[in-house]
Design an enzyme around this catalytic site. Structure first.
Site, PDB file in Angstrom:
ATOM      1  N   SER A  99      71.690  30.390   1.823  1.00 17.96           N
ATOM      2  CA  SER A  99      72.151  31.752   2.042  1.00 17.96           C
ATOM      3  C   SER A  99      70.936  32.677   1.978  1.00 17.96           C
ATOM      4  CB  SER A  99      73.195  32.125   1.006  1.00 17.96           C
ATOM      5  OG  SER A  99      72.679  31.888  -0.263  1.00 17.96           O
ATOM      6  N   GLU A 133      66.429  40.891  13.145  1.00 21.12           N
ATOM      7  CA  GLU A 133      67.522  40.563  14.069  1.00 21.12           C
ATOM      8  C   GLU A 133      68.855  40.891  13.406  1.00 21.12           C
ATOM      9  OE1 GLU A 133      66.126  36.516  13.322  1.00 21.12           O
ATOM     10  OE2 GLU A 133      68.219  35.872  13.476  1.00 21.12           O
ATOM     11  N   LYS A 135      72.399  40.656  11.632  1.00 22.41           N
ATOM     12  CA  LYS A 135      73.090  39.662  10.814  1.00 22.41           C
ATOM     13  C   LYS A 135      74.521  39.607  11.322  1.00 22.41           C
ATOM     14  CE  LYS A 135      73.784  38.201   6.043  1.00 22.41           C
ATOM     15  NZ  LYS A 135      75.203  37.899   6.063  1.00 22.41           N
ATOM     16  N   ASP A 137      78.344  38.787  11.609  1.00 24.53           N
ATOM     17  CA  ASP A 137      79.383  38.566  10.604  1.00 24.53           C
ATOM     18  C   ASP A 137      80.397  37.545  11.116  1.00 24.53           C
ATOM     19  OD1 ASP A 137      80.712  38.822   8.270  1.00 24.53           O
ATOM     20  OD2 ASP A 137      81.528  40.821   8.663  1.00 24.53           O
ATOM     21  N   TYR A 245      70.173  30.999  15.730  1.00 23.97           N
ATOM     22  CA  TYR A 245      69.096  31.753  15.079  1.00 23.97           C
ATOM     23  C   TYR A 245      68.320  30.950  14.032  1.00 23.97           C
ATOM     24  CZ  TYR A 245      72.865  32.357  11.657  1.00 23.97           C
ATOM     25  OH  TYR A 245      73.885  32.121  10.781  1.00 23.97           O
ATOM     26  N   LYS A 333      71.361  44.855   4.194  1.00 27.74           N
ATOM     27  CA  LYS A 333      72.773  45.094   4.492  1.00 27.74           C
ATOM     28  C   LYS A 333      73.044  46.563   4.841  1.00 27.74           C
ATOM     29  CE  LYS A 333      75.511  42.053   3.787  1.00 27.74           C
ATOM     30  NZ  LYS A 333      75.947  41.184   2.717  1.00 27.74           N
ATOM     31  N   CYS A 438      96.122  39.986 -25.791  1.00 28.28           N
ATOM     32  CA  CYS A 438      96.049  39.261 -24.529  1.00 28.28           C
ATOM     33  C   CYS A 438      97.431  39.237 -23.868  1.00 28.28           C
ATOM     34  CB  CYS A 438      95.566  37.838 -24.780  1.00 28.28           C
ATOM     35  SG  CYS A 438      95.712  36.782 -23.332  1.00 28.28           S
ATOM     36  N   CYS A 441      98.845  35.430 -23.924  1.00 26.42           N
ATOM     37  CA  CYS A 441      99.241  34.661 -25.108  1.00 26.42           C
ATOM     38  C   CYS A 441      99.472  35.536 -26.338  1.00 26.42           C
ATOM     39  CB  CYS A 441      98.206  33.578 -25.422  1.00 26.42           C
ATOM     40  SG  CYS A 441      96.658  34.225 -26.054  1.00 26.42           S
ATOM     41  N   CYS A 462      90.120  37.543 -24.848  1.00 25.89           N
ATOM     42  CA  CYS A 462      91.205  36.974 -25.630  1.00 25.89           C
ATOM     43  C   CYS A 462      90.597  35.985 -26.621  1.00 25.89           C
ATOM     44  CB  CYS A 462      92.164  36.267 -24.680  1.00 25.89           C
ATOM     45  SG  CYS A 462      93.245  35.113 -25.516  1.00 25.89           S
ATOM     46  N   CYS A 468      95.486  29.723 -25.302  1.00 28.32           N
ATOM     47  CA  CYS A 468      95.871  30.727 -24.305  1.00 28.32           C
ATOM     48  C   CYS A 468      96.126  30.028 -22.967  1.00 28.32           C
ATOM     49  CB  CYS A 468      94.759  31.765 -24.157  1.00 28.32           C
ATOM     50  SG  CYS A 468      95.123  32.954 -22.857  1.00 28.32           S
TER      51      CYS A 468
HETATM   52  S1  IVH Z   1      69.185  33.001   8.731  1.00 31.91           S
HETATM   53  C1  IVH Z   1      67.721  30.043   5.583  1.00 31.91           C
HETATM   54  N1  IVH Z   1      69.954  34.757  10.498  1.00 31.91           N
HETATM   55  O1  IVH Z   1      74.141  34.981   6.894  1.00 31.91           O
HETATM   56  C2  IVH Z   1      68.373  31.227   6.150  1.00 31.91           C
HETATM   57  N2  IVH Z   1      71.546  34.038   8.911  1.00 31.91           N
HETATM   58  O2  IVH Z   1      73.914  35.434   4.048  1.00 31.91           O
HETATM   59  C3  IVH Z   1      69.345  30.881   7.186  1.00 31.91           C
HETATM   60  N3  IVH Z   1      73.765  35.004   9.217  1.00 31.91           N
HETATM   61  O3  IVH Z   1      74.792  31.694   5.938  1.00 31.91           O
HETATM   62  C4  IVH Z   1      70.136  32.019   7.642  1.00 31.91           C
HETATM   63  N4  IVH Z   1      73.280  36.203  10.989  1.00 31.91           N
HETATM   64  O4  IVH Z   1      75.827  32.513   8.133  1.00 31.91           O
HETATM   65  C5  IVH Z   1      70.316  34.025   9.440  1.00 31.91           C
HETATM   66  N5  IVH Z   1      70.500  36.252  12.183  1.00 31.91           N
HETATM   67  C6  IVH Z   1      70.853  35.536  11.119  1.00 31.91           C
HETATM   68  C7  IVH Z   1      72.159  35.564  10.616  1.00 31.91           C
HETATM   69  C8  IVH Z   1      72.468  34.803   9.486  1.00 31.91           C
HETATM   70  C9  IVH Z   1      74.223  35.842  10.141  1.00 31.91           C
HETATM   71  C10 IVH Z   1      74.569  34.457   8.117  1.00 31.91           C
HETATM   72  C11 IVH Z   1      74.514  32.964   7.957  1.00 31.91           C
HETATM   73  C12 IVH Z   1      74.083  32.718   6.537  1.00 31.91           C
HETATM   74  C13 IVH Z   1      74.399  34.033   5.906  1.00 31.91           C
HETATM   75  C14 IVH Z   1      73.538  34.278   4.692  1.00 31.91           C
END
Ligand code: IVH
Length: 721
Positions: A99, A133, A135, A137, A245, A333, A438, A441, A462, A468
């Site tokens: 991630s 680039e 991101k 969704d 990507y 973000k 709680c 319980c 709790c 519990c």
């Molecule tokens: S690079 C090692 N590039 O974002 C890094 N991820 O928060 C590999 N995502 O699981 C990810 N657009 O599903 C990369 N241009 C982009 C992306 C991207 C969307 C997602 C991807 C990843 C998640 C991480």
């Protein structure tokens, strides 16, 4: 409830229903639809025909539309169609799917770039290029090509292991079945994002509506639900799209830069994002972010930020990873989205550690395209408007039932109540009184004093511990959950069922593994109980049997020890190798002077909170007994010793003095990648001191303890390059 006559589906017109009647009917209907889903998706054994099923679902949705509060009662209607089947085969990623860390401000981007420069020991004038680039969704997908042919497609899953959706992926027109071009390597794992465009999403929901089926909350859910379909024709009918990507296994790369590889993807037949740009400075990155943000509304698909990556792949390799995210990339973000609504009630949930969490029940409101009915209120202090030091939160405004509040939703994060509109506060409202007992319980719920800081913990817990039921049930749910033991067919609902079942009670993890034997000895069998059948009972027992040898990291994570998340569990699994070793260390480390404690303290990324949590967990006699019973049933398997082949695996290494070919951070990261532990000081446990020019007292310590000393060149000789 396999019979139409048993149906909860009444013929009373919805307009004539009282809320109470609607609630009762909804409850029964949701259970029926859930049972039908399980039978269809998990057991491949439909228990009703399509027409009956559709009628029930239509009625369920109609009830929820007329009585929106019912949507909170069950998420069956929302889940239908997106139901992960649990039936896809698993595929182990040869290169984990990671991630990204997040940045929420321009400053944080500057800090990220600064960290990259520092780690690599570069100065500003040396310059490092980055790519920027969108991101996307959607959901990430890994596509494996051998000799140019698509042979496998896997979802991300937990990053180590995903679901085999090869057949589904083959129906997506933007995923080439064959790669074209002279430079297509023999093995190429191309990764990217599956997503749905806004117009296609609207079309899908319109068809759902026409059929009386529930609509998807957003394009990402719809994309996930469309891809993970056992019936491939459903996927084929949904216009899924794909941007490439990133990549996994690719022994021969088509270019030495991020930008170049993505260009190669385009030549091979993939769609790549036209807004990807190579940038030379933080200012250029931010400019590209602003440009992408300005086009967000008109792109036609959802994006939730901009991803920056170091362009030079050799530098990416040097930078490596920190737990689950690369050091060479970050996601910048977009700011969160806000909406205003009324806080109708505050519920208190009891978690597996006994934490009492206040949840705001809201008049449904759309925030960024998603209907939100619940939001977190964090804790008592957050509601009160003052933290435990007496400092004001929201300028000291408390939160009351009946208040008009602003709700904030940022990406994947749970929505939260952010602000109160005092002008709209009802005259008769009263401050909310947080319970001190709680709700599950009745035990006292208290706020602990942190011995180190002397401060009161923000969380009220709790004190019921194992008595519990909420804690026991939540712990069990956690133990079997996807990222822990991952037992198919044993979800939240089943855990709740078994926890209170008189014939087959499951009160602690060990009980799960004795289910089959106890059922065999019982007169009333599980297969004869409502909600189960011969097929699902057998599948459940088989799935449990299959998990008697869980990977050690998942087992440790599943125990639900406070502060031990997935990453720390993995770290501990790698470090200790076996559960016995971890347990012995956890017990011995209670003695602060013990070598076990020193070793634990020296593990990189394991802080004092984790150390204390481990000691507390293993020091609790209840847990000891529980573990003994559990380990009589299961044998956790050591994590693949990734680095065992390296000459420094398992060694404790200390770096000192000046290093020339790498920065200190880089040296540490490299050693850890090779399975070594890096410590900050030399002791009798140290195996190796890597000393550069200017090394001082550590050299003397090494001599005192008889520790081997090498220089930086010696280090590279040892580890091979
Ligand atoms: S690079 C090692 N590039 O974002 C890094 N991820 O928060 C590999 N995502 O699981 C990810 N657009 O599903 C990369 N241009 C982009 C992306 C991207 C969307 C997602 C991807 C990843 C998640 C991480």
């Amino acid at each position: 409830m396999s019979d139409a006559e048993d149906s909860a589906h009444s013929e009373t017109p919805i307009a004539a229903l009282t809320p109470r009647k609607a609630k009762a009917e909804h409850k029964l209907l949701a259970a029926e639809v859930q049972a039908a889903n399980d039978a269809y998706f998990q057991d491949d054994q439909p228990i009703m025909d399509d027409a009956a099923y559709d009628a029930k679902r239509r009625r369920l949705v109609a009830l929820e539309e007329a009585f929106p509060a019912l949507k909170q009662e069950s998420d069956v209607s929302a889940k239908v169609g997106a139901k992960p089947s649990g039936k896809f085969a698993k595929i182990r990623h040869r290169v984990p799917m990671l991630s990204l860390d997040n940045a929420f401000s321009d400053e944080a981007v500057g800090e990220f770039v600064g960290r990259v420069y520092r780690f690599l020991g570069r100065k500003e004038e040396d310059g490092i290029a980055f790519t920027a680039e969108p991101k996307i969704d959607g959901l990430s997908l890994s596509l494996r090509y051998e000799k140019g042919e698509l042979v496998a497609a896997a979802t991300r899953g937990d990053g180590e292991e995903g679901e085999d959706v090869t057949l589904n992926a083959r129906t997506i027109s933007e995923i080439p079945g064959t790669l074209a071009g002279p430079d297509v390597p023999d093995i190429a794992e191309v990764r990217g994002e599956v997503y749905l465009g806004h117009a296609d999403f609207a079309g899908i929901n319109e068809r759902q509506r026409e059929k009386g089926l529930p609509e998807f909350a957003n394009p990402r859910n719809a994309a996930a639900g469309s891809l993970r379909q056992l019936d491939v024709s459903v996927t084929a009918a949904r216009p899924l799209r794909f941007f490439a990507y990133a990549w996994g296994e690719m022994p021969v790369l088509p270019a030495p830069t991020q930008f170049g590889v993505v260009e190669a993807f385009r030549r091979w037949g993939f769609r790549t994002n036209p807004l990807m740009k190579r940038c030379e400075s933080v200012a250029e990155l931010i400019a590209q972010y602003r440009l992408i943000e300005s086009q967000r509304a008109t792109l036609g698909y959802d994006i939730d930020g901009v991803v920056y990556k170091v362009d030079d792949l050799a530098l990416q390799a040097r930078l490596g990873f920190v737990s689950r995210a690369p050091r060479w990339a970050i996601a910048h973000k977009f700011p969160a989205e806000l909406a205003t609504t009324v806080l109708e009630a505050i519920d208190i949930q009891v978690g597996r550690t006994g934490a009492l969490s206040p949840v705001a029940r809201l008049k449904p409101v759309t925030v960024g395209g998603v209907v939100v009915t619940n939001a977190t209120l964090h804790n008592e202090d957050y509601i009160r408007g003052f933290d435990s030091k007496g400092l004001p939160i929201r300028d000291g405004t408390d939160i009351r039932i009946g208040d008009t509040v602003t709700v904030k939703r940022a990406g994947d994060v749970i929505p939260r109540v952010e602000a109160v509109d005092l002008a709209k506060r009802p005259a008769d409202s009263k401050p909310y009184e947080f319970p001190t007992l709680c709700p599950a319980c009745g035990s006292h719920a208290t706020r602990e004093l942190n011995p180190r800081t002397g401060k009161e913990d923000a969380i009220r817990r709790c004190t019921g511990g194992l008595i519990c039921p909420a804690q026991a049930v939540e712990r069990l749910k956690h133990f079997v959950s996807r990222d822990a033991l991952d037992i198919d067919g044993l979800g939240d609902k089943q855990i709740e069922f078994f926890h209170s079942d008189p014939e087959l009670p499951v009160r602690e993890p060990a009980d799960i593994f004795t289910l089959a034997a106890r059922d065999a000895a019982n007169l009333k069998k599980l297969k004869d109980k409502e909600g189960f059948g011969a097929v699902s009972a057998k599948k459940l027992f088989d799935a449990i049997e299959d998990r008697r040898t869980p990977p050690l990291n998942r087992f440790i994570f599943g125990l639900g020890i406070r502060h031990i998340g997935e990453t720390t569990a993995r770290l501990l699994a790698r470090h200790y190798g076996s559960f016995e070793a971890l347990r012995a260390a956890g017990i011995a480390a209670a003695d602060e002077a013990s070598p076990e404690r020193q070793e634990l303290d020296a593990i990189d990324s394991v802080g004092p909170t984790v150390v204390e949590a481990l000691i507390e967990f293993f020091g609790e006699p209840h847990n000891e007994e529980l573990l003994d019973r559990l380990l009589a049933q299961v044998s956790p398997q050591p994590l693949e010793a990734v680095a065992s082949a390296s000459p420094v695996a398992g060694k404790i290494v200390v770096f000192t003095g000046a290093l020339e070919r790498m920065t200190r951070d880089e040296a540490k990261a490299m050693a850890e990648r090779l399975g070594a532990k890096v410590a900050g000081s030399v002791s009798s446990k140290t195996n190796l001191l890597v000393a550069g020019p200017g090394a001082g007292s550590k050299l003397k310590d090494a001599a005192k303890h008889g520790v081997e000393v090498i220089d930086e060149a010696g280090w590279f000789d040892l580890v091979g390059g």
